[in-house]
Design an enzyme around this catalytic site. Structure first.
Site, PDB file in Angstrom:
ATOM      1  N   ASN A  71      -2.226  10.187  -0.859  1.00 50.72           N
ATOM      2  CA  ASN A  71      -2.104   9.636   0.570  1.00 50.72           C
ATOM      3  C   ASN A  71      -0.679   9.651   0.968  1.00 50.72           C
ATOM      4  O   ASN A  71       0.207   8.635   0.573  1.00 50.72           O
ATOM      5  CB  ASN A  71      -2.706   8.388   0.922  1.00 50.72           C
ATOM      6  CG  ASN A  71      -2.561   7.832   2.210  1.00 50.72           C
ATOM      7  OD1 ASN A  71      -2.149   8.810   3.153  1.00 50.72           O
ATOM      8  ND2 ASN A  71      -3.048   6.632   2.619  1.00 50.72           N
ATOM      9  N   LYS A  73       0.759   9.106   3.836  1.00 49.11           N
ATOM     10  CA  LYS A  73       0.905   8.295   4.865  1.00 49.11           C
ATOM     11  C   LYS A  73       1.966   8.788   6.073  1.00 49.11           C
ATOM     12  O   LYS A  73       1.924  10.279   6.460  1.00 49.11           O
ATOM     13  CB  LYS A  73       1.441   6.986   4.437  1.00 49.11           C
ATOM     14  CG  LYS A  73       0.457   6.219   3.453  1.00 49.11           C
ATOM     15  CD  LYS A  73       0.878   4.942   2.951  1.00 49.11           C
ATOM     16  CE  LYS A  73      -0.102   4.446   2.081  1.00 49.11           C
ATOM     17  NZ  LYS A  73      -0.030   2.799   1.548  1.00 49.11           N
ATOM     18  N   HIS A 155      -8.692   2.837   5.318  1.00 48.92           N
ATOM     19  CA  HIS A 155      -7.771   2.064   4.648  1.00 48.92           C
ATOM     20  C   HIS A 155      -7.165   0.830   5.303  1.00 48.92           C
ATOM     21  O   HIS A 155      -7.290   0.587   6.393  1.00 48.92           O
ATOM     22  CB  HIS A 155      -6.665   3.308   4.878  1.00 48.92           C
ATOM     23  CG  HIS A 155      -5.516   3.156   3.903  1.00 48.92           C
ATOM     24  ND1 HIS A 155      -4.275   2.135   3.940  1.00 48.92           N
ATOM     25  CD2 HIS A 155      -5.116   3.486   2.707  1.00 48.92           C
ATOM     26  CE1 HIS A 155      -3.367   2.268   3.177  1.00 48.92           C
ATOM     27  NE2 HIS A 155      -3.740   2.990   2.240  1.00 48.92           N
ATOM     28  N   GLU A 225      -9.003  -0.573  -2.913  1.00 53.43           N
ATOM     29  CA  GLU A 225      -7.532  -0.962  -2.623  1.00 53.43           C
ATOM     30  C   GLU A 225      -7.049  -2.287  -2.466  1.00 53.43           C
ATOM     31  O   GLU A 225      -7.198  -2.698  -1.271  1.00 53.43           O
ATOM     32  CB  GLU A 225      -6.794   0.236  -1.876  1.00 53.43           C
ATOM     33  CG  GLU A 225      -7.030   1.544  -2.271  1.00 53.43           C
ATOM     34  CD  GLU A 225      -6.028   2.351  -1.425  1.00 53.43           C
ATOM     35  OE1 GLU A 225      -5.086   2.978  -1.732  1.00 53.43           O
ATOM     36  OE2 GLU A 225      -6.302   2.297  -0.148  1.00 53.43           O
TER      37      GLU A 225
END
Length: 315
Positions: A71, A73, A155, A225
């Protein structure tokens, strides 16, 4: 910041104190769950056992290949991403791993046009329905048009910074799946929730929102996560991560189906790097990783992908 193992969260050594909503049977049995699932869930990949690597099989609870997602981001420029693509294209990656990277939306076309076909592309977010007058949003149809095969949903930065709620995230997942995208479904607790013994409650509530909305789990990867480990340098110990992964698999067995529990890949994210991925990968219910900062460094990301070798046992 260098990653350090957090073997005991501050002032609380377990995952749960008092949480009436968690089924007692699931608590007492989750640590032994893996031993009760059919041995056929220990697979190299979806191919038959006659095609196993001579180095051994991958022992993991979820079926299919080890899964590693990067990821990126809100990071990168055209030049830095070109360098990262070059590093990834020249890397040697283990064959029995599904590898996915998730660039910022504006760079997806650049990545897709020059990245090796060995690595799939994911979106970092998608809208809850068909595109239209939704300023700043990205539709599933647009992601597919650019060649994406996956999208990350739920997320913690979307949940806790943007303010997305469980039910909304579940609806986004259902729409993405209905249009043919795979979903990396993220769950995880904040530090204060872990310290209060609410880890399972939080994760299970987030799972339930997905389960209530999606028509099938065939194209879903669950990413655990812990919020306290994302970008902080703190990493759940392998044992901490394994404990939650087993509990998640137990929840899927109890609330969805035994088949879904045995097939679904559950991956770990939270300050994963080249130095800790091999130890984490040894845990039987850790079926891969969702990587943040370390995925911006091609050689280190390759090391994380290749940590699958630590999972291999004698055939």
């Amino acid at each position: 910041m260098a990653a350090t193992s957090l073997t005991a969260p501050p002032s609380f050594s377990g995952l749960r104190r008092i949480s009436p909503k968690l089924d007692a049977a699931a608590v007492s049995s989750h640590q032994s769950f893996f031993h009760r699932v059919n041995s056929s869930t220990r697979l190299v990949s979806s191919s038959s056992s006659s095609h196993r690597s001579p180095r051994g099989v991958v022992a993991m609870a979820g079926s299919g290949k080890f899964f590693v997602g990067g990821n990126w981001k809100c990071n990168g420029t055209k030049d830095s991403i070109a360098k990262l693509i070059s590093d990834l294209n020249s890397a040697t990656l283990e064959a029995d791993v599904d590898v996915v990277v998730s660039p910022p939306f504006v760079y997806i076309d650049q990545v897709k046009s020059s990245l090796t076909d060995r690595i799939d592309i994911s979106g970092q977010n998608s809208w809850v329905g068909k595109g239209g007058a939704f300023t700043g949003e990205i539709s599933v149809e647009q992601l597919k048009d650019l060649g994406c095969k996956w999208v990350i949903l739920g997320h913690s930065e979307r949940r806790h910074v943007i303010g997305e709620k469980d039910e909304f995230i579940g609806k986004k997942a259902a729409y993405a799946l209905s249009e043919g995208l795979g979903v990396i479904a993220c769950i995880g607790e904040k530090l204060e929730e872990r310290e209060a013994g609410k880890t399972f409650d939080v994760c299970f509530a987030q799972l339930k929102a997905f389960a209530d909305a999606v028509p099938s789990w065939d194209n879903i990867v669950v990413a655990y996560e812990p919020v306290w480990a994302i970008g902080t340098g703190k990493v759940a110990s392998p044992q901490q991560a394994q404990e939650v992964h087993v509990a998640v698999r137990g929840w899927l067995k109890k609330n969805v189906s035994e088949e879904v529990a045995s097939k679904t890949r559950i991956i770990y994210g939270g300050s994963v790097n080249g130095g800790n991925s091999a130890e984490l990968a040894k845990e039987e219910d850790i079926d891969g990783f969702l990587v943040g900062g370390a995925s911006l460094k091609g050689p280190e990301f390759a090391t994380i992908v290749n940590s699958v070798t630590s999972k291999k046992v004698a055939a």
